[in-house]
Write a protein that holds these residues in place. Structure first.
Motif, mmCIF file in Angstrom:
data_model
loop_
_atom_site.group_PDB
_atom_site.id
_atom_site.type_symbol
_atom_site.label_atom_id
_atom_site.label_comp_id
_atom_site.label_asym_id
_atom_site.label_seq_id
_atom_site.Cartn_x
_atom_site.Cartn_y
_atom_site.Cartn_z
ATOM 1 N N PRO A 48 0.673 -1.306 -0.037
ATOM 2 C CA PRO A 48 -0.025 0.155 0.034
ATOM 3 C C PRO A 48 0.698 1.248 -0.059
ATOM 4 O O PRO A 48 0.656 2.243 -0.874
ATOM 5 C CB PRO A 48 -0.714 -0.118 1.424
ATOM 6 N N LEU A 49 2.007 1.343 0.719
ATOM 7 C CA LEU A 49 2.582 2.334 0.835
ATOM 8 C C LEU A 49 3.480 2.708 -0.559
ATOM 9 O O LEU A 49 3.522 3.801 -1.088
ATOM 10 C CB LEU A 49 3.918 2.353 1.843
ATOM 11 N N HIS A 50 3.795 1.816 -1.084
ATOM 12 C CA HIS A 50 4.580 1.855 -2.433
ATOM 13 C C HIS A 50 3.571 2.155 -3.637
ATOM 14 O O HIS A 50 3.829 2.863 -4.651
ATOM 15 C CB HIS A 50 5.520 0.826 -2.765
ATOM 16 N N ARG A 51 2.312 1.605 -3.605
ATOM 17 C CA ARG A 51 1.380 1.676 -4.600
ATOM 18 C C ARG A 51 1.133 3.342 -4.499
ATOM 19 O O ARG A 51 0.717 3.845 -5.403
ATOM 20 C CB ARG A 51 0.058 0.917 -4.341
ATOM 21 N N ALA A 52 1.184 3.888 -3.231
ATOM 22 C CA ALA A 52 0.625 5.383 -3.245
ATOM 23 C C ALA A 52 1.462 6.323 -4.032
ATOM 24 O O ALA A 52 1.412 7.382 -4.404
ATOM 25 C CB ALA A 52 0.529 5.690 -1.712
ATOM 26 N N ILE A 53 2.702 5.653 -4.095
ATOM 27 C CA ILE A 53 3.854 6.742 -4.903
ATOM 28 C C ILE A 53 3.358 7.142 -6.209
ATOM 29 O O ILE A 53 3.208 8.137 -6.748
ATOM 30 C CB ILE A 53 5.114 6.231 -4.574
ATOM 31 N N PRO A 54 3.302 6.036 -7.356
ATOM 32 C CA PRO A 54 3.008 6.616 -8.609
ATOM 33 C C PRO A 54 1.214 6.748 -8.689
ATOM 34 O O PRO A 54 0.626 6.963 -9.757
ATOM 35 C CB PRO A 54 3.052 5.042 -9.358
ATOM 36 N N ASN A 55 0.732 6.513 -7.349
ATOM 37 C CA ASN A 55 -0.801 6.827 -7.520
ATOM 38 C C ASN A 55 -1.675 5.860 -8.119
ATOM 39 O O ASN A 55 -2.359 6.593 -9.286
ATOM 40 C CB ASN A 55 -0.901 8.298 -7.525
ATOM 41 N N LEU A 56 -1.234 4.763 -8.193
ATOM 42 C CA LEU A 56 -2.128 3.876 -8.999
ATOM 43 C C LEU A 56 -3.062 2.771 -8.187
ATOM 44 O O LEU A 56 -2.888 2.562 -7.151
ATOM 45 C CB LEU A 56 -1.098 2.860 -9.750
ATOM 46 N N THR A 57 -4.326 2.607 -8.897
ATOM 47 C CA THR A 57 -5.269 1.572 -8.168
ATOM 48 C C THR A 57 -4.523 0.322 -8.265
ATOM 49 O O THR A 57 -3.795 0.232 -9.133
ATOM 50 C CB THR A 57 -6.383 1.792 -8.819
ATOM 51 N N MET A 58 -5.268 -0.482 -7.523
ATOM 52 C CA MET A 58 -4.610 -2.137 -7.587
ATOM 53 C C MET A 58 -4.898 -2.391 -9.075
ATOM 54 O O MET A 58 -3.940 -3.088 -9.419
ATOM 55 C CB MET A 58 -5.534 -2.687 -6.810
ATOM 56 N N ASP A 59 -6.058 -2.155 -9.780
ATOM 57 C CA ASP A 59 -6.285 -2.599 -10.855
ATOM 58 C C ASP A 59 -5.250 -2.174 -12.062
ATOM 59 O O ASP A 59 -4.940 -2.853 -12.932
ATOM 60 C CB ASP A 59 -7.506 -2.467 -11.521
ATOM 61 N N ASP B 241 14.283 -13.795 -23.496
ATOM 62 C CA ASP B 241 13.899 -14.878 -22.823
ATOM 63 C C ASP B 241 13.744 -14.952 -21.301
ATOM 64 O O ASP B 241 12.859 -15.856 -20.916
ATOM 65 C CB ASP B 241 14.661 -15.973 -23.416
ATOM 66 N N ASN B 242 14.716 -14.222 -20.867
ATOM 67 C CA ASN B 242 14.916 -14.406 -19.437
ATOM 68 C C ASN B 242 14.562 -13.334 -18.605
ATOM 69 O O ASN B 242 15.077 -12.099 -18.700
ATOM 70 C CB ASN B 242 16.380 -14.597 -19.255
ATOM 71 N N VAL B 243 13.364 -13.196 -18.003
ATOM 72 C CA VAL B 243 12.696 -12.024 -17.282
ATOM 73 C C VAL B 243 12.407 -12.182 -16.011
ATOM 74 O O VAL B 243 11.883 -13.442 -15.527
ATOM 75 C CB VAL B 243 11.508 -11.576 -18.012
ATOM 76 N N GLN B 244 13.097 -11.583 -15.052
ATOM 77 C CA GLN B 244 12.676 -11.755 -13.678
ATOM 78 C C GLN B 244 12.015 -10.507 -12.903
ATOM 79 O O GLN B 244 12.049 -9.377 -13.562
ATOM 80 C CB GLN B 244 13.980 -11.358 -12.888
ATOM 81 N N TRP B 245 10.874 -10.721 -12.358
ATOM 82 C CA TRP B 245 10.098 -9.726 -11.992
ATOM 83 C C TRP B 245 9.957 -9.735 -10.456
ATOM 84 O O TRP B 245 9.771 -10.891 -9.654
ATOM 85 C CB TRP B 245 8.515 -9.957 -12.488
ATOM 86 N N SER B 246 9.871 -8.375 -9.736
ATOM 87 C CA SER B 246 9.996 -8.133 -8.275
ATOM 88 C C SER B 246 8.601 -7.271 -7.893
ATOM 89 O O SER B 246 8.708 -6.139 -8.449
ATOM 90 C CB SER B 246 11.192 -7.545 -7.799
ATOM 91 N N PRO B 247 7.899 -7.851 -7.100
ATOM 92 C CA PRO B 247 6.908 -6.926 -6.349
ATOM 93 C C PRO B 247 7.733 -6.185 -4.875
ATOM 94 O O PRO B 247 7.787 -6.947 -4.042
ATOM 95 C CB PRO B 247 5.853 -8.069 -5.690
#
Ligand code: KIV
Ligand code: ZN
Length: 397
Positions: free
Chosen positions: A116-127, A145-151
Motif C-alpha cells: 500500500p505504501l509503495h502503490r501510493a507513490i505512482p498513485n495507481l489503483t490496484m487494477d 527470454d529471461n525475465v525476472q519480476w519483483s513486487p
C-alpha cells in the motif's frame, strides 16, 4: 532459459540454489559506495570467476555511466547471466535490454512497489498496477527470454494482491519471481512460510524459480534468506560483504558458507568457489571504500583469529575446538593466533617456534613474564616485539 537455470529449476534439481549477486546494483546504491567503471568491470569478472550464477550489473536507465558499465560487463561475461534492473516503464525496459543484450545470457529484471505504501507513490489503483505489470512484463519478455519480476516491498503487500500480481507476471512470461523484503521487516519463520505458501497457492508457481532478496535492517537478512530457501526459494539475492542500502543486503559469503558448513540440515548446493571469497571481499571493500567490520562473519579480520589462552591452546591441539570451517576454504592462508594480554604460554611458545627462535624453559618463563607486562600496555604484541623480548632476556641471562 539458460542451462544453469534449468538445472536449478525446482523441478530439475530441488537441491541447487542459484546465487544472484547485486553488489554492483543494490550494493552500489549504498550512500558513498560508488565504484568507477574499471572497478565495476574488475568486480564483475571476479564474480563470474567465482561461480556466481547471475550478476545484477546495474540500473542502465539511471545514468549514462551505469548503462556503459552494464553493457561492457555484458560484453565481457563468461558463464554468468548478466542482469540489469528496470522500473515498470517501457523506456526503462528498452534501455535495460540495450545494455544486457550483449551478454551470452542476458536477463531483464523489472520491478514495481506493490505494498500500500509503495502503490501510493505512482498513485495507481490496484487494477491499474496489475495492468501495468502485465504490460511491462510482456514487453520485457518480447525482448528477452529471461525475465525476472519483483513486487518491491512484497513482505508488506496484502496476501491476496501479492498472489494476484505474481500470477499476472508468470502468465506474462517472467521465469523468476523475486520476493523482496525491501525494508528488512520479516522474521525467518515468516520468510519461509511466505515462499512456501506462494508456491502452493499461485497458479504456475511450479514452473518458475522463486528468489529471495533480503535487507538487513534488523540483522536478519542471512537468516531470512536461508529460511526462504527452506520454504522453496531457489535463488538467493546477495552482495559481497553485505554491501547495500541502509544496513545492507544478505551477505553472499554468509549464505554460501552456511550452506556449505550446515549441509546436514540445509542440503542445498551452490556453484561458488569459496576459496575466492576473501580476495573479492577485500577488493569490494577497497573499491567501495567500505571497511569490513573486524568481527564480520566469514570475512572479518577476527573471523579466524583467537587471542585468549584457552582458545589458542585448544586451537594448537585441534583446530576444530574453536573453528567450524577451515580458513583455507574461504581463501585465507590459515588461522591466526594474535598475541595479546589474554594469550597463554602455549601460543607464545608456538610463536617463538614460527619465528625460528629456540629458548630453554627458564628463558621462556622470563620472556612470558615480560610479554604479559607488555601486553597489558599494548593492544596487540607483534613479531618485532617478541624478538625484542627475546634479545632482552638473552642479554640479561
Ligand atoms: O530491495 C528491493 O526491493 C530491491 C528491488 C529493486 C528488488 O532492491
Ligand atoms: Zn534491495
Amino acid at each position: 532459459m539458460t542451462t544453469t537455470e534449468k538445472d536449478a529449476s525446482p523441478k530439475a534439481n530441488k537441491d541447487r540454489v542459484l546465487i544472484f549477486d547485486t553488489t554492483l546494483r543494490d550494493g552500489e546504491q549504498s550512500p558513498g559506495a560508488t565504484m568507477t567503471h574499471d572497478e565495476k568491470l574488475e568486480i564483475a569478472e571476479l564474480l563470474d570467476d567465482m561461480g556466481v550464477d547471475i550478476i545484477e550489473a546495474g540500473f542502465p536507465i539511471a545514468s549514462e555511466g551505469d548503462f556503459r558499465a552494464v553493457k561492457e560487463i555484458a560484453e565481457r561475461s563468461k558463464d554468468a547471466v548478466i542482469c540489469g534492473l528496470a522500473r515498470a516503464q517501457l523506456p526503462d525496459i528498452d534501455r535495460c535490454y540495450e545494455a544486457v543484450k550483449h551478454a551470452r545470457q542476458p536477463r531483464i529484471h523489472t520491478f514495481i512497489g506493490t505494498s500500500p505504501l509503495h502503490r501510493a507513490i505512482p498513485n495507481l489503483t490496484m487494477d491499474e498496477m496489475a495492468d501495468r505489470i502485465h504490460e511491462t512484463v510482456t514487453h520485457a519478455r518480447n525482448l528477452c527470454d529471461n525475465v525476472q519480476w519483483s513486487p518491491m516491498d512484497a513482505t508488506r503487500t496484502e496476501w491476496d494482491y501479492l498472489c494476484r500480481v505474481i500470477e499476472i507476471a508468470i502468465k506474462a512470461g517472467a521465469s523468476t519471481i523475486n520476493i523482496p523484503d525491501t525494508v528488512g521487516y520479516t522474521a525467518p519463520r515468516e520468510s519461509a512460510d511466505l515462499i512456501r505458501r506462494l508456491i502452493e497457492t499461485v497458479p504456475g508457481a511450479d514452473d518458475v524459480v522463486f528468489a529471495t532478496h533480503c535487507h538487513n535492517d534488523l540483522g536478519m537478512a542471512t537468516a531470512n534468506a536461508l529460511a526462504a530457501v527452506e520454504g522453496g526459494a531457489r535463488q538467493i539475492e546477495c552482495t559481497i560483504n553485505g554491501l547495500g542500502e541502509r544496513a545492507g543486503n544478505t551477505a553472499l559469503e554468509e549464505v554460501v558458507m552456511a550452506l556449505k558448513v550446515r549441509g546436514d540440515i540445509m542440503p542445498f548446493s551452490t556453484r561458488i568457489d569459496t576459496k575466492k571469497i576473501m580476495h573479492i571481499s577485500r577488493r569490494v571493500s577497497t573499491v567501495s571504500g567500505f571497511p569490513v567490520q573486524f568481527n564480520k562473519a566469514i570475512v572479518g579480520k577476527n573471523a579466524f583469529a583467537h587471542e585468549s589462552g584457552i582458545h589458542q591452546d585448544g586451537m594448537l591441539k585441534n583446530a576444530e575446538t574453536f573453528e567450524i570451517m577451515r580458513p583455507e576454504d574461504v581463501g585465507l592462508a590459515g588461522t591466526s593466533l594474535p598475541l595479546g594480554k589474554h594469550s597463554g604460554r602455549a601460543a607464545l611458545r608456538a610463536k617463538l617456534k614460527d619465528l625460528g627462535v629456540e629458548v630453554g624453559d627458564n628463558q621462556l618463563k622470563d620472556i612470558f613474564v615480560r610479554f604479559k607486562d607488555l601486553a597489558d600496555r599494548k593492544k596487540e604484541v607483534f613479531d618485532d616485539d617478541i624478538l625484542a623480548l627475546v634479545s632482552a632476556t638473552t642479554e640479561s641471562a
